[in-house]
Design a protein around this motif. Structure first.
Motif, PDB file in Angstrom:
ATOM      1  N   ASP A  47       0.832  -1.200   0.000  1.00  0.00           N
ATOM      2  CA  ASP A  47       0.000   0.000   0.000  1.00  0.00           C
ATOM      3  C   ASP A  47       0.870   1.255   0.000  1.00  0.00           C
ATOM      4  N   ARG A  48       1.913   1.269   0.823  1.00  0.00           N
ATOM      5  CA  ARG A  48       2.798   2.431   0.880  1.00  0.00           C
ATOM      6  C   ARG A  48       3.404   2.714  -0.490  1.00  0.00           C
ATOM      7  N   TYR A  49       3.846   1.663  -1.173  1.00  0.00           N
ATOM      8  CA  TYR A  49       4.444   1.847  -2.490  1.00  0.00           C
ATOM      9  C   TYR A  49       3.405   2.287  -3.516  1.00  0.00           C
ATOM     10  N   LEU A  50       2.263   1.621  -3.525  1.00  0.00           N
ATOM     11  CA  LEU A  50       1.222   1.954  -4.500  1.00  0.00           C
ATOM     12  C   LEU A  50       0.681   3.361  -4.276  1.00  0.00           C
ATOM     13  N   PHE A  51       0.391   3.696  -3.009  1.00  0.00           N
ATOM     14  CA  PHE A  51      -0.205   4.994  -2.704  1.00  0.00           C
ATOM     15  C   PHE A  51       0.785   6.136  -2.900  1.00  0.00           C
ATOM     16  N   ALA A  84       1.111   8.732   4.876  1.00  0.00           N
ATOM     17  CA  ALA A  84       1.024   9.023   6.308  1.00  0.00           C
ATOM     18  C   ALA A  84      -0.290   8.505   6.882  1.00  0.00           C
ATOM     19  N   ALA A  85      -1.373   8.640   6.118  1.00  0.00           N
ATOM     20  CA  ALA A  85      -2.675   8.152   6.574  1.00  0.00           C
ATOM     21  C   ALA A  85      -2.676   6.635   6.693  1.00  0.00           C
ATOM     22  N   SER A  86      -2.058   5.950   5.720  1.00  0.00           N
ATOM     23  CA  SER A  86      -1.984   4.493   5.772  1.00  0.00           C
ATOM     24  C   SER A  86      -1.181   4.035   6.984  1.00  0.00           C
TER      25      SER A  86
END
Length: 355
Positions: A47-51, A84-86
Motif C-alpha cells: 500500500d505504501r508503495y502503491l499509494f 502518512a494516513a496508511s
C-alpha cells in the motif's frame, strides 16, 4: 537464487498485456481490497508503495473497490498525504487493546475511536472534494432475522449460511449489497452485479464515516450501523458477508484490475470459506492481476502464518503487537520486489497465467 516473496498471477488478457507491454500505472483502472481484518498487515508495504509512488504520477482517475479492512485501507487515498494516513491506520489498528473479555459494545466503541482519529472531518472533506481516487465500498444491508442484534442474531446467520450453501444467490434473501460510491463516480463498472439484490448510495459528509464503520461491522463482533443517511433504512453490517474476496463481473472495467491480496485463494463470500468449490479464478477475471505472498514469505513470518483476528485471543497484547509489527515490516519485502519487477521490466517474466 533469490527468493520470490511475491506471486503475480493474471487472467489471460492481463497476462498477455503484461507479457507484451509490462505494467504501468495508467494501465490500471481499478484497485481492489478484500475483507480480512489483520491479514492486511502484510500488504501495508505494498500500500505504501502503491499509494506513494506507483500511482503518484498516474493520469486520470482510479476506481477503488473495498469491503471491510480493504475499504478502511483505501480511505487513506484521497487524503492529502495517503502514505502518512496508511501508516496511521496501521499503527492505530495494530496497537488496539481490549479488556480480558470484551463485548460487542466495547469493540464497537474502540472501532469508533479509531475511525475518529484515522478519518477526522478534514480527511472526509479532502477525499470527497477530489476525484483522482474514487471510492466504492460494499456494505451488507440486513433483511429479516439478520438485522437482529445480540445473540439472537445467530439464528439469522445460521439460516443465511444454510441458504448460501445451496445457492449463493439465495444469500440475497437475507442481505442486500449496497454500494457506497464517491460522488464523482457513476459506478458504471458495477452495473452488471445482479447476482444478489444491489442498491447504490452516494458518499457524503453525512454518511462517510457511518458507511466506513458499517463495512467493517462483523456480525456478532461489532454492532450493526442503523439507518445510514442517504441509503435505504435498515441495519448495515460487514460488506464481506456478501463479498468477502469478491466474485463479481469486472468486464465493465476499462483497463486492468490490480488486486493485492493476502491469500492464494479468492473466496466469494463470508459463508463460502468451507465451500471449496466456490473460488474465483483468472478464467472468470481475465483482466485481473492478483498479487499474493508466496509460501516462502508466509513460512518466514513469526508462527509461520499471516496475522488474523484469533491473535487477540491466543496472544497477550505485547506479543500480539510485536508479531503484527513484524508482519508489517516483512511485508515491505513484497513491496520492494514488486517495485523492482516493475522498474526493471522483470514483471514480464514473473507474471503467471491464472487459470
Amino acid at each position: 537464487m533469490a527468493t520470490d516473496w511475491l506471486q503475480l498471477r493474471a487472467g489471460k488478457s492481463a497476462w498477455l498485456q503484461i507479457k507484451e507491454q509490462g505494467l504501468t500505472e495508467d494501465a490500471v483502472q481499478l484497485l481492489v481490497g478484500a475483507s480480512g481484518g489483520p491479514k492486511w498487515f502484510v500488504l501495508q508495504g505494498l500500500d505504501r508503495y502503491l499509494f506513494g509512488e506507483f500511482f503518484a504520477a498516474r493520469q486520470g482517475h482510479l476506481d477503488l473497490l473495498g469491503t471491510s479492512a480493504g475499504a478502511w485501507r483505501f480511505a487513506a487515498l484521497g487524503q492529502q498525504d495517503p502514505v502518512a494516513a496508511s501508516e496511521l491506520f496501521c499503527r492505530l489498528y495494530s496497537t488496539q487493546t481490549y479488556s480480558a473479555k470484551p463485548d460487542v459494545l466495547e469493540i464497537t466503541d474502540e472501532a469508533r475511536k479509531l475511525l475518529a482519529e484515522y478519518i477526522p472531518d478534514r480527511a472526509v472533506d479532502e477525499i470527497l472534494s477530489q476525484d483522482r481516487f474514487r471510492h466504492h465500498w460494499i456494505v451488507a444491508r440486513c433483511r429479516g432475522m439478520t438485522a437482529i442484534e445480540g445473540k439472537r442474531q445467530i439464528l439469522g446467520l445460521l439460516t443465511s449460511a444454510a441458504a448460501n450453501s445451496v445457492k449463493r444467490k439465495w444469500l440475497g434473501k437475507f442481505y442486500e449489497r449496497v454500494i457506497f460510491h464517491h460522488p464523482a463516480s457513476p459506478a458504471t463498472f458495477t452495473e452488471h452485479w445482479n447476482d444478489i439484490p444491489t442498491r447504490y448510495a452516494q458518499l457524503s459528509t453525512a454518511n462517510f464515516k457511518q458507511a466506513l464503520l458499517a463495512t467493517g461491522s462483523i456480525p456478532l463482533v461489532l454492532e450493526g450501523v442503523r439507518d445510514i443517511p442517504g441509503a435505504p433504512a435498515g441495519i448495515y453490517r460487514d460488506g464481506g458477508v456478501t463479498d468477502y474476496h469478491f466474485d463479481l463481473d469486472f468486464s465493465g472495467v476499462d483497463g486492468l484490475v490490480l488486486y493485492p491480496h493476502f491469500h492464494h485463494e479468492v473466496i466469494p463470500g463470508w459463508f463460502d470459506k468451507r465451500i471449496k468449490k466456490r473460488r474465483t479464478t483468472g478464467s472468470q477475471w481475465p483482466n485481473v492481476i492478483l498479487l499474493t505472498p508466496t509460501q516462502e514469505f508466509i513460512d518466514a513470518l513469526p508462527f509461520g502464518k499471516i496475522p488474523d483476528r484469533t491473535d487477540f485471543a491466543k496472544l497477550d497484547a505485547d506479543a500480539r503487537i510485536k508479531y503484527w509489527h513484524q508482519a508489517v515490516e516483512q511485508g515491505k519485502w513484497m513491496a520492494d520486489q514488486f517495485h523492482e519487477w516493475v522498474a526493471t521490466d522483470k514483471i514480464r517474466d514473473k507474471v503467471e497465467l491464472w487459470t
